[in-house]
Every structure is written in structure tokens, then in C-alpha cells.
Enzyme design. Structure first.
Site, PDB file in Angstrom:
ATOM      1  CE  LYS A  71      64.270  30.378 -28.059  1.00  0.00           C
ATOM      2  NZ  LYS A  71      65.428  29.498 -28.224  1.00  0.00           N
ATOM      3  CG  HIS A  97      57.010  30.415  -0.020  1.00  0.00           C
ATOM      4  ND1 HIS A  97      58.288  29.887  -0.116  1.00  0.00           N
ATOM      5  CD2 HIS A  97      57.139  31.752  -0.274  1.00  0.00           C
ATOM      6  CE1 HIS A  97      59.129  30.857  -0.431  1.00  0.00           C
ATOM      7  NE2 HIS A  97      58.470  31.998  -0.531  1.00  0.00           N
ATOM      8  NE  ARG A 110      58.535  32.502  -5.607  1.00  0.00           N
ATOM      9  CZ  ARG A 110      58.720  33.508  -4.760  1.00  0.00           C
ATOM     10  NH1 ARG A 110      58.670  34.750  -5.187  1.00  0.00           N
ATOM     11  NH2 ARG A 110      58.956  33.270  -3.481  1.00  0.00           N
ATOM     12  NE  ARG A 127      61.434  39.251   0.308  1.00  0.00           N
ATOM     13  CZ  ARG A 127      61.386  40.560   0.109  1.00  0.00           C
ATOM     14  NH1 ARG A 127      61.915  41.346   0.980  1.00  0.00           N
ATOM     15  NH2 ARG A 127      60.789  41.077  -0.941  1.00  0.00           N
ATOM     16  CB  THR A 128      62.395  32.890  -2.449  1.00  0.00           C
ATOM     17  OG1 THR A 128      61.407  33.485  -1.618  1.00  0.00           O
ATOM     18  CG2 THR A 128      62.329  31.386  -2.329  1.00  0.00           C
TER      19      THR A 128
HETATM   20  N1   CP Z   1      58.913  36.022   0.899  1.00  0.00           N
HETATM   21  C1   CP Z   1      59.172  35.878  -0.415  1.00  0.00           C
HETATM   22  O1   CP Z   1      58.853  34.840  -1.004  1.00  0.00           O
HETATM   23  O2   CP Z   1      59.789  36.944  -0.976  1.00  0.00           O
HETATM   24  P1   CP Z   1      60.292  37.006  -2.503  1.00  0.00           P
HETATM   25  O3   CP Z   1      59.048  37.033  -3.365  1.00  0.00           O
HETATM   26  O4   CP Z   1      61.107  38.273  -2.602  1.00  0.00           O
HETATM   27  O5   CP Z   1      61.097  35.779  -2.769  1.00  0.00           O
END
Ligand code: CP
Length: 312
Positions: free
Chosen positions: A91, A141, A113, A63-64
Site C-alpha cells: 500500500k 549476506h 532481506r 534457506r535463510t
Molecule cells: N543461500 C541463500 O540465501 O538461499 P535462500 O535465497 O534460499 O535464502
């Protein structure tokens, strides 16, 4: 301060603790405009032509990552994706040198992330591009917290005064942390429950009401957010069996019947259906789970437009 007076240009989006209520309101209002653009089927609004964005993911995401990529493209930016497993990180290149590398190419924003808590704040300190945190360990998040607020406001018409019950693996959840910060800033009352081994011992200065049972937590809730069980972040012994978890802490239709009839159901995804949420509950009429995904796109478009200068 009125929401329209907020200036976002160049602001790093690493945690909602850095946002005032007026700034959150501004993101949600801008996201509403963005949602209309997508809903109209236009899908192109060249607010960010000439801007370049890199997404840098050290952990999996559907999603993100996809919505940050599409959000940039819909606004006319150039977007390049880097997956840690197919980059020079394998590496041995450090996070800092990876950031310096994309910075040297003139990138305007990095969406990141990372499994380490604080990684986004570190990136914001050492690198020049604007940093948008797509999740750092169990810390934050922010874009998920914002899309949750957006979804609630769309359904309930307001945020202040609403009661939210957050269920499950709070300890390992960056979503829960961003929710708790963002929701309390916006005047919501936060209730939580889950296995004692998966609840933080304290919440700092944030007022959170902890319940022993799911029934107590959801009784008066206007919104219920079910969290994903994060087995990948758990150290041994903290988790009962999935069957026991579902029996004691899972949201099933019997429990849902005891909640308010117009309760709104959220889940950040991906779902472990049959564990924290029953299949029929996930697709019930109270569920806004798929809508959250659509709103995520609008919120991320809004964030780009605000921090990269696409909004007056
Ligand atoms: N909600 C969320 O962060 O989903 P993803 O891990 O699919 O990005």
C-alpha cells in the site's frame, strides 16, 4: 583479544566488515554448541524466552528465512514472519515506517532481506531492534558468510592458510562479498574466476587473486565455492548463453578430477544445476552443500543467542 572476551549484546549483524576475527571465531564456537543441541534432537533450548523476532523479506528465500525462523523458535523466542508482498508495503508504506511499526510492538530483533544495497545498515540506523541482515542487494549476506566459514572449519579443522576458489557471478553476489571479507579476515587466501563481465573491477584493499580460467583457479584450492548465476540481478548483455557458461565456467566432474582429491565443495543455493554446477558434482562426496543448510541453522541460532543475550 581472546574469543571468549567478545561482547555481542545488541550488536547489529549487517556485514562482516564490522566483525573482528575474534568475533567471527566466537560465532563459530557458539554455533558448534548450537549444532550439538540440534543434533541431539532436543530442538528446544529456551535461551531466548520472552524475546520477539520479526523476519521481514522483500526478496524470495527458502534457506535463510526458514532457518532464521526455526533458529528463533528452537531458542524459545516468538517469531513472526512478514512477507513484503502481503504486508502494508504494497500500500506504499516505507521501509522506515515498517520498521517503526514493528519497533512499536516491542520487537527485539528484525531479520531483513532487501534488494537495495545498504538497506540493513539504514535499518540499523533508524530502528531500535537489533538488525540481522539476511541479504541486501549484491552487498552482504553475513550469516551465509559465517555458515560457509563454519562448514570449512568443520571439515578442515582450521581456516588460516587455506586456499579458496570462488567461481562465477562474483559481481552480483552478496555471498561472494561476505566470503571475501570473512575469509581474508580469518587468514584464508581467496582466488576467483568467472566471466570478465561478471567480476568486479577492483576489490578495495582486500587481497584477491583473479584467474583467467577455472582450471587455474581451482588447481591448488582446498575449498571451491560455486556461485549461483543471478540472472535476476543482471542488466542486459553481461551474460553468455547458459550452455557457453557451463562449458567455460561450470564445475563438472572432469574439472573436479583435476582439483585436490580432498577439496571441499560449497554452493550457497539455490543451484542452477547444469549451468554453474553439474548434477553429479553437486551430489559428489566432496560436496558439503546440504550440510551448509544444517550449519546455517546452527549459525543463526548462535547469532540470535549472542546478540539477544542468550550466551554468557
Ligand atoms: N543461500 C541463500 O540465501 O538461499 P535462500 O535465497 O534460499 O535464502
Amino acid at each position: 583479544m581472546a574469543a571468549t572476551d567478545v561482547d555481542f549484546l545488541g550488536k547489529n549483524v549487517t556485514k562482516l566488515a564490522d566483525f573482528s576475527a575474534a568475533e567471527i571465531e566466537k560465532v563459530l564456537d557458539t554455533a558448534l554448541d548450537m549444532r550439538r543441541i540440534v543434533a541431539d534432537g532436543v530442538k528446544k533450548k529456551p535461551l531466548l524466552t520472552g524475546k520477539s523476532i520479526v523476519t521481514l523479506f522483500f526478496e524470495p528465500s527458502t534457506r535463510t528465512r526458514t532457518s532464521f525462523e526455526l533458529a528463533g523458535k528452537y531458542l524459545g523466542a516468538d517469531v513472526v514472519n512478514i512477507t513484503a508482498s502481503s504486508s502494508s508495503i504494497v500500500k506504499g508504506e516505507s521501509l522506515r515506517d515498517t520498521l517503526y511499526t514493528v519497533e512499536a510492538m516491542g520487537v527485539d530483533a528484525v531479520v531483513m532481506r532487501h534488494k537495495a544495497e545498504g538497506a540493513a545498515d539504514y535499518a540499523a540506523k533508524v530502528a531500535k531492534p537489533v538488525i540481522l541482515n539476511a541479504g541486501d542487494g549484491a552487498h552482504a549476506h553475513p550469516s551465509q558468510g559465517l555458515l560457509n566459514l563454519f562448514t570449512i572449519r568443520q571439515h578442515k579443522g582450521r581456516l588460516a592458510g587455506l586456499k579458496v576458489a570462488i567461481l562465477g557471478d562474483v559481481l552480483n553476489s552478496r555471498v561472494a562479498r561476505s566470503d571475501i571479507v570473512g575469509m581474508t579476515k580469518m587468514g584464508m587466501e581467496v582466488h576467483i574466476t568467472g566471466p570478465k563481465t561478471l567480476l568486479p573491477r577492483f576489490f578495495g584493499k582486500t587481497p584477491v587473486i583473479v584467474h583467467d580460467t577455472i582450471e587455474d583457479a581451482i588447481q591448488e584450492a582446498d575449498v571451491i565455492e560455486i556461485l549461483r548465476i543471478q540472472l535476476e540481478r543482471m542488466k542486459g548483455g553481461l551474460f553468455p548463453s547458459t550452455r557457453e557458461y557451463a562449458r567455460i565456467y561450470g564445475l563438472n566432474s572432469a574439472r573436479l578430477k583435476a582439483a585436490k582429491r580432498d577439496v571441499l565443495l560449497l554452493h550457497p543455493g539455490p543451484m542452477n544445476k547444469g549451468w554453474e554446477i553439474a548434477e553429479d558434482v553437486a551430489y559428489s562426496e566432496q560436496s558439503a552443500i546440504r550440510e551448509q543448510v544444517a550449519n546455517g541453522l546452527a549459525v543463526r541460532m548462535a547469532l540470535y543467542a549472542l546478540v539477544l543475550g542468550g550466551v554468557a
